[in-house]
Design an enzyme around this catalytic site. Structure first.
Site, PDB file in Angstrom:
ATOM      1  N   ILE A  19      30.947  69.513-104.188  1.00 47.10           N
ATOM      2  CA  ILE A  19      30.353  70.833-103.566  1.00 47.10           C
ATOM      3  C   ILE A  19      31.590  71.484-103.369  1.00 47.10           C
ATOM      4  O   ILE A  19      31.468  72.914-103.742  1.00 47.10           O
ATOM      5  CB  ILE A  19      29.546  70.545-102.249  1.00 47.10           C
ATOM      6  CG1 ILE A  19      28.136  69.727-102.800  1.00 47.10           C
ATOM      7  CG2 ILE A  19      29.510  71.820-101.383  1.00 47.10           C
ATOM      8  CD1 ILE A  19      27.694  69.284-101.470  1.00 47.10           C
ATOM      9  N   ASP A  62      45.143  65.610 -95.436  1.00 45.05           N
ATOM     10  CA  ASP A  62      43.701  64.870 -94.775  1.00 45.05           C
ATOM     11  C   ASP A  62      43.335  65.715 -93.896  1.00 45.05           C
ATOM     12  O   ASP A  62      44.133  66.349 -92.610  1.00 45.05           O
ATOM     13  CB  ASP A  62      44.166  63.372 -94.271  1.00 45.05           C
ATOM     14  CG  ASP A  62      43.040  62.772 -93.824  1.00 45.05           C
ATOM     15  OD1 ASP A  62      42.152  63.089 -93.359  1.00 45.05           O
ATOM     16  OD2 ASP A  62      42.877  61.513 -94.134  1.00 45.05           O
ATOM     17  N   TYR A 152      27.617  57.049 -91.839  1.00 44.36           N
ATOM     18  CA  TYR A 152      27.350  58.710 -92.358  1.00 44.36           C
ATOM     19  C   TYR A 152      26.413  59.283 -91.674  1.00 44.36           C
ATOM     20  O   TYR A 152      26.758  60.449 -91.240  1.00 44.36           O
ATOM     21  CB  TYR A 152      27.151  58.491 -93.908  1.00 44.36           C
ATOM     22  CG  TYR A 152      26.856  59.555 -94.510  1.00 44.36           C
ATOM     23  CD1 TYR A 152      28.331  60.257 -94.909  1.00 44.36           C
ATOM     24  CD2 TYR A 152      25.592  60.225 -95.046  1.00 44.36           C
ATOM     25  CE1 TYR A 152      28.187  61.465 -95.771  1.00 44.36           C
ATOM     26  CE2 TYR A 152      25.838  61.380 -95.574  1.00 44.36           C
ATOM     27  CZ  TYR A 152      26.888  61.988 -96.216  1.00 44.36           C
ATOM     28  OH  TYR A 152      26.942  63.257 -96.792  1.00 44.36           O
ATOM     29  N   LYS A 156      26.989  62.949 -89.605  1.00 41.20           N
ATOM     30  CA  LYS A 156      26.582  63.822 -89.883  1.00 41.20           C
ATOM     31  C   LYS A 156      25.570  64.658 -88.905  1.00 41.20           C
ATOM     32  O   LYS A 156      25.440  65.915 -88.981  1.00 41.20           O
ATOM     33  CB  LYS A 156      25.707  63.997 -91.230  1.00 41.20           C
ATOM     34  CG  LYS A 156      26.725  63.771 -92.485  1.00 41.20           C
ATOM     35  CD  LYS A 156      27.637  64.766 -92.568  1.00 41.20           C
ATOM     36  CE  LYS A 156      28.503  64.706 -94.055  1.00 41.20           C
ATOM     37  NZ  LYS A 156      29.306  65.903 -94.214  1.00 41.20           N
ATOM     38  N   THR A 187      27.353  64.268-106.916  1.00 40.12           N
ATOM     39  CA  THR A 187      28.788  64.508-106.595  1.00 40.12           C
ATOM     40  C   THR A 187      29.221  62.983-106.795  1.00 40.12           C
ATOM     41  O   THR A 187      28.762  62.006-106.621  1.00 40.12           O
ATOM     42  CB  THR A 187      29.116  65.037-105.413  1.00 40.12           C
ATOM     43  OG1 THR A 187      28.596  64.122-104.257  1.00 40.12           O
ATOM     44  CG2 THR A 187      28.251  66.195-104.945  1.00 40.12           C
ATOM     45  N   PRO A 188      30.591  62.941-106.996  1.00 42.47           N
ATOM     46  CA  PRO A 188      31.327  61.894-106.870  1.00 42.47           C
ATOM     47  C   PRO A 188      31.236  61.133-105.459  1.00 42.47           C
ATOM     48  O   PRO A 188      31.783  59.820-105.700  1.00 42.47           O
ATOM     49  CB  PRO A 188      32.918  62.306-107.288  1.00 42.47           C
ATOM     50  CG  PRO A 188      32.651  63.527-107.749  1.00 42.47           C
ATOM     51  CD  PRO A 188      31.484  64.282-107.079  1.00 42.47           C
TER      52      PRO A 188
END
Length: 257
Positions: A19, A62, A152, A156, A187-188
């Site tokens: 993205i 980072d 995750y 989020k 996406t990757p």
């Protein structure tokens, strides 16, 4: 002294792939000057060289590195004076049930996704000019529970709340902060997840794996392309979204229904 330019300036994190790369290319075509942040220096430099329609400066760092952000903030202030847009996009994922996930994996995800969002927003809120806008890339996982995505999903959900707080804090200056909650996006970030790698092996390609997952996970049977999400982010940055702040734009093909 800052360089003077009539161009709008946007900061994009996680800019080297997925993205982030798609939104960087779109904003470049729309004439934005760009500050690109990603820890993959080679991919970041390769992207910057392709953005011939806009000024682009790369910061290989980072997003969870506080000291690096201090240097980046200083450089952005000197070069551009301020920002007009911020896309808080950098993120990683780990799969594993709560019972099985290591604390190291948990901290790795929270460090990038939550600490990185805080540090990006902190820099962004300091540098956004009056009337500027920020978009925080959250996820449908912030509002829908699934097994194996505890770290995750928690990260989020946290950034979604952080975006709302930032919206309240920026409103007095006309600074808008919205969140976008994609569902499945091609996406990757999926690579390296055991179930996805197995599905690629079974179906024969990444595209076939995405199509299989979208078919059973979304009513529309569609996973988004990164370019589709980029268009929605560009809208949230635009005057067309001038009355939107603190909003959560869910773009998931119906996954959360």
């Amino acid at each position: 002294m800052p360089e003077t330019s009539a161009r709008r300036v946007a900061l994009v994190t996680g800019a080297a792939s997925g993205i982030g790369r798609a939104v960087s290319r779109l904003l470049s075509r729309e004439g934005w000057a760009l500050a690109l942040v990603d820890r993959n220096a080679a991919a970041l430099d390769a992207l910057a060289r392709t953005l011939t329609t806009a000024e682009a400066v790369a910061f290989a760092q980072d997003v969870s590195d506080d000291a690096a952000w201090a240097d980046t903030e200083s450089a952005l202030r000197e070069r551009f004076g301020g920002l007009d847009g911020v896309v808080v996009n950098a993120g990683i994922s780990e799969s594993g049930t709560i019972a099985d996930l290591s604390f190291e994996a948990w901290r790795r995800v929270l460090s990038v996704n939550l600490d990185g969002t805080f540090l990006t927003l902190r820099t962004g809120m300091r540098l956004l000019r009056d009337g500027g806008a920020a978009v925080v890339v959250s996820s449908a996982s912030a509002v829908k529970a699934e097994p194996g995505v505890g770290a995750y999903g928690a990260s989020k959900a946290a950034v979604l709340q952080l975006a709302k707080v930032a919206a309240r804090e920026g409103a007095a200056r006309g600074v808008r902060v919205n969140a976008i909650l994609p569902g499945g996006v091609e996406t990757p970030i999926w690579r390296g997840m055991a179930f996805f790698d197995d599905l690629v092996a079974e179906t024969g390609s990444e595209q076939a794996a995405f199509d299989r997952m979208a078919g059973f996970a979304t009513p529309l049977g569609h996973y988004a392309k990164a370019e589709e999400i980029a268009g929605q982010i560009a809208f949230l940055l635009s005057p067309g979204a001038r009355t939107m702040t603190g909003a959560s734009l869910v773009v998931d093909g119906g996954y959360t229904l």
